[in-house]
Design an enzyme around this catalytic site. Structure first.
Site, PDB file in Angstrom:
ATOM      1  N   ASP A 280      11.958 -12.536   4.564  1.00 16.64           N
ATOM      2  CA  ASP A 280      10.830 -11.914   3.860  1.00 16.64           C
ATOM      3  C   ASP A 280      11.013 -12.002   2.344  1.00 16.64           C
ATOM      4  OD1 ASP A 280       8.467 -10.541   3.345  1.00 16.64           O
ATOM      5  OD2 ASP A 280       9.303  -8.558   3.746  1.00 16.64           O
TER       6      ASP A 280
ATOM      7  N   GLU B 212      -1.662   1.629  -8.123  1.00 13.02           N
ATOM      8  CA  GLU B 212      -0.848   0.503  -8.585  1.00 13.02           C
ATOM      9  C   GLU B 212      -1.514  -0.302  -9.692  1.00 13.02           C
ATOM     10  OE1 GLU B 212       0.440  -1.841  -5.204  1.00 13.02           O
ATOM     11  OE2 GLU B 212       1.649  -0.191  -4.403  1.00 13.02           O
TER      12      GLU B 212
ATOM     13  N   CYS C 161       4.035   3.784   7.801  1.00 11.67           N
ATOM     14  CA  CYS C 161       3.179   4.649   6.984  1.00 11.67           C
ATOM     15  C   CYS C 161       3.747   6.065   6.867  1.00 11.67           C
ATOM     16  CB  CYS C 161       1.777   4.733   7.578  1.00 11.67           C
ATOM     17  SG  CYS C 161       0.936   3.135   7.641  1.00 11.67           S
TER      18      CYS C 161
ATOM     19  N   THR D  12      -5.046  -6.725  -2.073  1.00  8.03           N
ATOM     20  CA  THR D  12      -4.583  -5.619  -2.913  1.00  8.03           C
ATOM     21  C   THR D  12      -4.408  -6.063  -4.367  1.00  8.03           C
ATOM     22  OG1 THR D  12      -2.276  -6.139  -2.414  1.00  8.03           O
ATOM     23  CG2 THR D  12      -3.356  -4.474  -1.026  1.00  8.03           C
TER      24      THR D  12
HETATM   25 CA    CA Z   1       6.267  -9.641   3.320  1.00 11.07          CA
END
Ligand code: CA
Length: 692
Positions: free
Chosen positions: A315, A80, A624, A176
């Site tokens: 979210d 990424e 995952c 991240t």
């Molecule tokens: Ca989230």
């Protein structure tokens, strides 16, 4: 105190004789927009516009693009990062937070640094053990690691200069995002909201690693006292015992420094748990969740905030990339900050005052009909605050735009946004919520929702009418006319970050592994090349010795388990750093490994047992290994497992046999009988695959 510390470190630099070696200075960062030979920070310039004036490669000759060099990353999970280039060296990151430096002219490896993170902690990364890149300052390279450290490396050698732990390891924090540089400080946030965490960002002295300030996105337990009045004020917008789960708000991606205003803008994350009812008794806006917050660079104190989603219930993070530009609105030049957060509205704010200028839907949505420009608040639709019945809400938790960077082209006045147009999700509040540390604490029902009551579907609004668009689209958005200028529709969801250039081009890769270039003004598709591996990261460009290069990291992973592709006939292509130039060599795609032939394995076909297995799989494995058992290719597709692997399920899942590979020991949440029923369901999916 701070002055003496700075003097001490200056003295040390003199002793080491490296004062003159600083390769990236404050002046370099301030002038980055016009420095074509380099790409010094995550979003290229101080506004993070990802626009380069370079035009050697342009809309007239793009068909002649070929390979300058490639570098195989040796990784098989998500890439990424945006590579950075300074003084002819390219720096990038790969899974598990490792950093590598290569010669930007040839791709030859200069150094490679592995921070040796504990692989067994990888499960804490909601969306793969990815990393979005480094920051450069002085003679150092900064990286945040998946296990919560911030590390400064020597830019020439990769040797560790200092390292600090930025998190409380008793909570499931991960990093991240790429660090950012602001006025001699290095700034880093973290993720972890869904697992139960309290979000914050921290500023460290870039030379020494000394902590300078911390901004807490949400308040802690009032009984412990508040860190500062900003947190105390935020606590008036909360109810209940939110601190037990953590409250969330984790700022895991966007931070941007405005040197003129001496402000650090940060995009904050969603609530934890998702359900506002469970998190805060359905009461209050829950500051500073889902907000753009401007912080004074010297203190980390709040200058202003704008909450895109008050009382977040879906979210709807506002961690999506932030962008600064000076644009004329109604004939007046405004210093704006722009964002396309998950919630589907494109925001244009005055970045000096925080005043809302515009907010318009850039994708189909049905949780709100618009944003009131007077109050700045969304106008929610009647069923948006779903109850225990299943309510289909758009966008869903992946948002109408996620982390994939957008770019701005001052020549066209357009913002190029990688959008997720088909994002819809069945929300329903859990009947009984109990906080489970280290597990996903969403407060909503998950898994099989068959038989649950359903709220009738309600109308979609948005810039383009009813929900008829393709799953993903590159959108060229005009922030002045407040309308889309053009779209490029994809038949898949994830389309990668964008780069725009003075050659009237927009570059973008996609889940299908194809790297494309479009005319920036009208969206005409001018160039396509199959790289053989899914692309999520944003391309970048630089010029050395009179040659313009375009680079992109191609490597599939991230949330790919939920989104595919499955690389029909092949899987697990290796990640690769590609660099292109005009008249380069032929582009030959990365080869994946062929899929194994499957043999039939009997299973228990009773519907109740299969339904239970599906539920347990979704709860424990799906994130995952992929919804419906179909992995996106980065992590093992369990339907293709060998018989020996199925036989070893107990030691893999409940005894931690594969923790070194990042597979957690799930003995606390998956009982032996759960595992049997999960395995049975996976075998049913294998049989379904064989029957196709
Ligand atoms: Ca989230």
């Amino acid at each position: 105190m701070r002055t003496s510390f700075a003097l001490a470190s200056f003295g040390l630099s003199l002793l080491l004789g490296n004062v003159a070696s600083a390769q990236v200075t404050d002046a370099d960062l301030a002038a980055a927009a016009s420095d074509n030979s380099q790409w010094l920070s995550y979003g290229r310039d101080q506004g993070e516009t990802r626009y380069s004036p370079l035009r050697q490669i342009n809309d007239g000759n793009i068909s002649d693009l070929g390979v300058a060099w490639t570098f195989d990353t040796g990784s098989f999970r998500g890439l990424e990062a945006t590579p950075l280039v300074a003084n002819g060296i390219m720096y990038a990151t790969r899974p598990w937070s490792s950093v590598f430096a290569v010669n930007a002219r040839t791709g030859a490896l200069i150094w490679d640094y592995d921070p040796q993170v504990d692989r067994a902690q990888g499960y804490r990364a909601c969306c793969d053990v990815v990393n979005r890149g480094v920051a450069l300052y002085d003679d150092k390279v900064y990286v945040g690691t998946i296990d919560g450290r911030l590390i400064a490396l020597n830019a020439q050698t990769g040797a560790v200069e200092w390292e600090v732990l930025t998190v409380d390891r008793s909570r499931p924090y991960t990093i991240t995002g790429a660090p950012r540089i602001a006025d001699g400080k290095v700034i880093i946030g973290n993720g972890g909201a869904e697992l139960g965490a309290r979000g914050y960002i921290t500023a460290y002295d870039a030379m020494t690693g000394e902590e300078e300030w911390r901004f807490w996105v949400v308040p802690g337990n009032p009984a412990d006292g508040f860190e500062n009045p900003d947190v105390e004020f935020a606590a008036t917008t909360w109810d209940g015992n939110w601190w037990e789960v953590g409250g969330g708000g984790n700022a895991w991606d966007s931070m941007i420094y405005d040197e003129e205003e001496r402000l650090v803008y940060v995009g904050t994350g969603n609530g934890s748990p998702w359900s506002h009812e469970i998190r805060s008794n359905g009461v209050g806006d829950n500051l500073y969740l889902s907000s753009i917050v401007a912080l004074h660079v010297d203190t980390g104190r709040v200058a202003w905030y704008y909450q895109t989603t008050p009382g977040d219930n879906w979210d709807y993070t506002a961690v999506q990339p932030l962008m600064l530009a000076d644009i004329a609105i109604n004939g007046v030049l405004r210093k704006v900050i722009m964002q396309a957060p998950k919630n589907g509205f494109f925001y244009v704010l005055d970045r000096v005052t925080g005043d809302l200028i515009y907010a318009d839907p850039y994708a189909e949505l049905n949780w709100a009909t618009g944003v009131d420009l007077e109050t700045g608040r969304p106008i929610e639709t009647p069923h948006a605050r779903y109850d225990t019945s299943v309510t289909m809400i758009m966008p869903g938790p992946s948002g109408a735009h996620n982390w994939h960077p957008m770019s701005y082209n001052p020549n066209t006045g357009l913002v190029y946004i990688p959008t997720l147009q088909g994002s819809v999700f069945p929300y329903a509040i859990m009947d009984e919520f109990q906080f489970v540390p280290e597990a996903w604490n969403l407060g909503i029902k998950f898994g099989t929702l068959e038989g649950e009551p359903v709220t009738p579907e309600f109308e979609y609004v948005g810039s383009t009418g009813p929900a008829t668009r393709s799953p993903g689209a590159l959108l060229a958005w005009d922030p002045v006319t407040r309308r889309p200028r053009w779209y490029h529709d994809y038949d898949f969801t994830i389309n990668g970050g964008t780069l725009s250039t003075g050659g009237n081009l927009v570059f973008q890769g996609g889940a299908d592994g194809v790297f494309r270039a479009f005319a920036a003004d009208d969206g005409e598709l001018l160039f396509e090349a199959d790289l053989g591996v899914g692309i999520m990261a944003a391309p970048m460009t630089y010029e050395l010795d009179g040659t313009q290069y375009v680079s992109v990291l191609a490597g599939w992973g991230g949330s790919s388990g939920l989104f595919g592709p499955n690389y029909d006939g092949a899987y697990k292509p290796q990640g690769r750093l590609w660099t292109f130039q005009l008249s380069g060599t032929e582009i030959v795609p990365v080869e994946g490994q062929p899929l194994p032939d499957l043999t039939a394995i009997p299973f228990d076909e009773s519907p109740a047992r299969l339904a239970e297995g599906a539920d347990k799989y979704i709860q424990n494995c799906g994130l995952c290994h992929g919804a419906d058992g179909a992995s996106g290719g980065a992590i093992a597709d369990l339907r293709y497992a060998s018989e020996a692997t199925y036989d070893n399920f107990h030691s893999i899942v409940r005894e931690g046999a594969y923790t070194a590979l990042g597979m957690p020991n799930l003995s606390a949440t998956v009982s032996a009988s759960d595992l049997d029923t999960i395995k049975n369901w996976i075998l049913s999916q294998r049989a379904a695959l064989m029957a196709q």
